[in-house]
Design a protein around this motif. Structure first.
Motif, short mmCIF file in Angstrom:
data_model
loop_
_atom_site.label_atom_id
_atom_site.label_comp_id
_atom_site.label_asym_id
_atom_site.label_seq_id
_atom_site.Cartn_x
_atom_site.Cartn_y
_atom_site.Cartn_z
N LEU A 1 -1.24 50.55 186.25
CA LEU A 1 -1.41 49.96 184.91
C LEU A 1 -1.92 48.54 184.99
N ARG A 2 -1.51 47.80 186.02
CA ARG A 2 -2.05 46.45 186.21
C ARG A 2 -3.56 46.52 186.48
N SER A 3 -3.98 47.48 187.29
CA SER A 3 -5.41 47.65 187.57
C SER A 3 -6.17 48.08 186.32
N LEU A 4 -5.55 48.94 185.50
CA LEU A 4 -6.18 49.35 184.26
C LEU A 4 -6.36 48.16 183.32
N GLN A 5 -5.39 47.28 183.30
CA GLN A 5 -5.50 46.04 182.51
C GLN A 5 -6.71 45.23 182.96
N PHE A 6 -6.93 45.16 184.26
CA PHE A 6 -8.07 44.44 184.81
C PHE A 6 -9.39 45.09 184.40
N VAL A 7 -9.42 46.43 184.41
CA VAL A 7 -10.65 47.15 184.10
C VAL A 7 -11.04 46.99 182.64
N VAL A 8 -10.07 47.11 181.71
CA VAL A 8 -10.43 47.11 180.28
C VAL A 8 -10.27 45.75 179.64
N GLY A 9 -9.56 44.80 180.28
CA GLY A 9 -9.36 43.48 179.70
C GLY A 9 -8.01 43.36 179.01
N ASN A 10 -7.47 42.16 178.96
CA ASN A 10 -6.12 41.94 178.45
C ASN A 10 -5.94 42.38 177.00
N GLU A 11 -6.79 41.90 176.11
CA GLU A 11 -6.62 42.20 174.69
C GLU A 11 -6.72 43.69 174.42
N THR A 12 -7.74 44.33 175.00
CA THR A 12 -7.92 45.76 174.82
C THR A 12 -6.76 46.54 175.40
N PHE A 13 -6.26 46.09 176.55
CA PHE A 13 -5.17 46.80 177.21
C PHE A 13 -3.93 46.84 176.32
N PHE A 14 -3.50 45.70 175.81
CA PHE A 14 -2.27 45.66 175.03
C PHE A 14 -2.45 46.32 173.66
N GLU A 15 -3.64 46.24 173.09
CA GLU A 15 -3.90 46.97 171.85
C GLU A 15 -3.75 48.48 172.09
N GLY A 16 -4.25 48.94 173.23
CA GLY A 16 -4.14 50.37 173.57
C GLY A 16 -2.71 50.79 173.81
N GLU B 1 -0.06 65.12 182.05
CA GLU B 1 -1.52 65.15 181.97
C GLU B 1 -2.01 64.96 180.54
N GLU B 2 -1.30 65.55 179.56
CA GLU B 2 -1.70 65.38 178.16
C GLU B 2 -1.58 63.91 177.74
N THR B 3 -0.51 63.25 178.20
CA THR B 3 -0.32 61.84 177.84
C THR B 3 -1.37 60.96 178.50
N LEU B 4 -1.71 61.25 179.75
CA LEU B 4 -2.76 60.49 180.43
C LEU B 4 -4.10 60.68 179.75
N ASN B 5 -4.38 61.90 179.28
CA ASN B 5 -5.63 62.13 178.55
C ASN B 5 -5.64 61.35 177.24
N LEU B 6 -4.49 61.30 176.58
CA LEU B 6 -4.39 60.53 175.35
C LEU B 6 -4.63 59.05 175.62
N LEU B 7 -4.01 58.52 176.67
CA LEU B 7 -4.20 57.12 177.03
C LEU B 7 -5.65 56.83 177.36
N ARG B 8 -6.28 57.73 178.12
CA ARG B 8 -7.69 57.55 178.49
C ARG B 8 -8.57 57.51 177.25
N LYS B 9 -8.32 58.41 176.31
CA LYS B 9 -9.15 58.45 175.10
C LYS B 9 -8.97 57.19 174.25
N ILE B 10 -7.75 56.68 174.21
CA ILE B 10 -7.51 55.44 173.46
C ILE B 10 -8.37 54.32 174.01
N PHE B 11 -8.39 54.18 175.34
CA PHE B 11 -9.16 53.09 175.94
C PHE B 11 -10.66 53.37 175.93
N GLU B 12 -11.04 54.61 176.01
CA GLU B 12 -12.46 54.93 175.92
C GLU B 12 -13.00 54.62 174.52
N ASN B 13 -12.20 54.89 173.50
CA ASN B 13 -12.62 54.60 172.13
C ASN B 13 -12.76 53.10 171.88
N SER B 14 -11.89 52.31 172.52
CA SER B 14 -11.93 50.87 172.28
C SER B 14 -12.96 50.15 173.15
#
Length: 561
Positions: A388-403, A420-433
């Motif tokens: 999750l720390r690495s994901l924060q780095f990839v998408v940026g701080n503001e986008t990460f916490f909004e997601g 797997e369903e929850t990970l897909n949901l999380l991925r879609k949230i960040f892909e949309n943003s």
């Protein structure tokens, strides 16, 4: 004469009325038990009766080793037809319950009693004669909490009794009834110097801390534990998002309510406002030195500093929204990243990720395996949190916490317990943003159990009129494609660049002075194979410093974080 006759008639009518209103009391004493094979199975097959009102009153004594309990269990029912009311209790070398007397009113009653060597069962056959039926059971119980190693329920792994703290499972303080409804447990007397508190089971692994109201707990018929500790009780009120939250700490560590309030404020500012009216921290002795459990509106832990920040985070990830095993990566991330994070702490955190030789991808985990906690802790808790720390780095701080806030709100009203369903949901949230395809990140980190291996394979340095041209070939050897920060250090300046490394990538940097050091991942966003200076010794539960091979190319020091 007429007056005397009238008085006699009135007395007769009054007497008849009393006789009609009087409900015979059925009493059972000196109960005889019949031998059977499986009492617990017979209890479970007896079914459950809803709509009961149950009041349990207890007098508890404790001598540092044994508890002696005198109890009265009063049951009120409104049965319209005959029913069997079951009561189960244990009898063993450390737990012995004796039924002194049973009283039944408002019904005809017959009793059958069974035992199988460990469990005893009362089957009370009730045939209503009144609208309301009442059962009163008087009993005593002798229990040795320090010797009880049975784990009847998951929460019992986290708590262990000693002279300063002991707990009573329901089997120890009452005949467990097959009833649902309004339950109250009143602790009329208990050992001097101890304070009572309760833990109520809500579902399979979810619990709530309860403070008594004038020594009475309202349990609603769920499984309930009564805890007694030589605690100091500290209280504080903290305002969060316009709401006052009562912070209560039952502990011998000193007043930690300020630290608890700070955690709630910090977590609320990044996630969503703390969703409950109370935060109750209970310090207990556990079966492990660092052990705890997140509670609805509370936290149970063996000590504050190393456990409570994680358990408090479960009020968001586990209580407000339930992500099953993903609760642990989220709680680990929150408790480390949002709680006085330093580069040294990140280095220790990264070392924890590498402290297991047995690695399992998160999507293949089917639960928290206590029998190999070191592997689960390293792979699920610490590796998951670092992902999750690495994901924060990839998408940026503001986008990460909004997601993360969006995920919490969605999963508050939607079941998110399938990994797997929850990970897909999380991925879609960040892909949309971000309007990016992030499938590569989730497949690399959640579907694999390896770590990136970044290194500088070649370095060229050319001096020119304006300074120096530095060319780095950065490679990754474990099949990860990741963005990476690179810091170039000269005697008077630091230059940080971001590069996407896919197998091998080239970074060119112009500097005014000759570089003296190149640092890969200077802020430790990514758990890199050669990154950490630490490993955890699980047997000693201590960190051990490891020797990292120093690397130098063309007189420039290479550091890999």
């Amino acid at each position: 004469m007429k007056a005397r006759f009238s008085m006699v008639i009135i007395v007769i009518i009054f007497t008849v009325t009393l006789l009609l209103a009087y409900t015979p009391l059925k009493v059972f004493e000196g109960i005889t038990f019949s031998k059977t094979n499986n009492v617990k199975l017979l209890f479970e097959r007896s079914g459950t009766i809803s709509g009961a009102k149950v009041h349990i009153s207890l007098d508890v004594a404790f001598d540092g080793w044994n508890t002696s309990i005198t109890g009265v269990q009063e049951v009120e029912l409104s049965l319209k037809s005959p029913a069997v009311v079951p009561f189960l209790f244990e009898n063993s070398s450390i737990l012995n319950m004796k039924i002194e007397r049973i009283e039944v009113s408002g019904a005809e009653a017959a009793l059958k009693a069974f035992h199988d060597g460990r469990y005893d069962l009362l089957l009370l056959n009730i045939t209503p004669t009144d609208d309301v039926q009442r059962i009163k059971i008087l009993y005593t119980s002798d229990y040795q909490p320090l010797l009880d190693i049975n784990t009847r329920d998951p929460i019992e792994w986290e708590i262990a009794s000693n002279k300063n703290f002991f707990y009573l499972p329901p089997e120890a303080y009452m005949p467990v009834p097959g009833l649902k409804g309004n339950f109250t447990v009143e602790v009329e007397s208990y050992p001097e110097g101890y304070t009572p508190v309760g833990i109520l089971k809500l579902s399979s692994a979810e619990y709530k801390a309860l403070l008594p109201e004038k020594n009475t707990f309202h349990t609603h018929g769920n499984r309930f534990y009564v805890l007694f500790g030589k605690w100091n009780v500290y209280r504080k009120s903290v305002a969060i998002n316009g709401k006052n939250v009562n912070v209560v700490a039952l502990t011998d560590e000193g007043n930690v309510t300020d630290e608890l309030a700070k955690l709630l404020k910090v977590y609320s500012s990044y996630l969503i406002p703390y969703p409950y009216d109370e935060m109750i921290y209970i310090r207990v002795k556990g079966h492990a030195e660092y052990s705890g459990h997140g509670l609805y509106g509370g936290a149970l832990a063996t000590q504050f500093n190393k456990v409570v920040p994680h358990e408090v985070a479960h009020n968001w990830f586990g209580a407000y929204a339930n992500f099953w095993i993903l609760n642990e990566p989220f709680a680990t991330y929150v408790s480390i990243s949002l709680n006085n994070l330093t580069l040294e702490r990140v280095d220790l955190w990264e070392g924890l990720c590498f402290s297991s030789k047995r690695r399992t991808p998160i999507v293949k985990m089917r639960g928290v395996d206590i029998s190999r906690m070191s592997d689960t802790t390293a792979n699920l808790y610490y590796r998951g949190g670092f992902i999750l720390r690495s994901l924060q780095f990839v998408v940026g701080n503001e986008t990460f916490f909004e997601g993360i806030r969006e995920l919490l709100e969605v999963c508050h009203v939607k079941e998110c317990t399938k990994t797997e369903e929850t990970l897909n949901l999380l991925r879609k949230i960040f892909e949309n943003s971000t309007h990016q395809d992030l499938d590569w990140f989730f497949k690399e980190w959640f579907y694999r159990a390896d770590y990136p291996n970044f290194t500088v394979s070649t370095l060229k340095l050319i001096q020119n009129d304006g300074g120096y041209s530095l060319m780095l070939n950065i490679s990754e050897e474990n099949g990860f494609a990741m963005p990476l920060e690179v810091k170039i250090v000269t005697p008077t300046e630091n230059i940080t660049k971001r590069i996407f490394v896919n197998s091998s990538s080239v970074l060119s940097v112009e500097t005014k002075e000759k570089p003296i050091m190149v640092i890969l991942d200077p802020n430790d966003w990514i758990a890199n194979v050669n990154g950490s200076s630490y490993r955890l010794n699980w047997e000693k539960l201590t960190f051990e410093k490891i020797e990292k091979e120093e690397m130098e190319i063309n007189g420039i020091k290479i550091v890999i974080n």
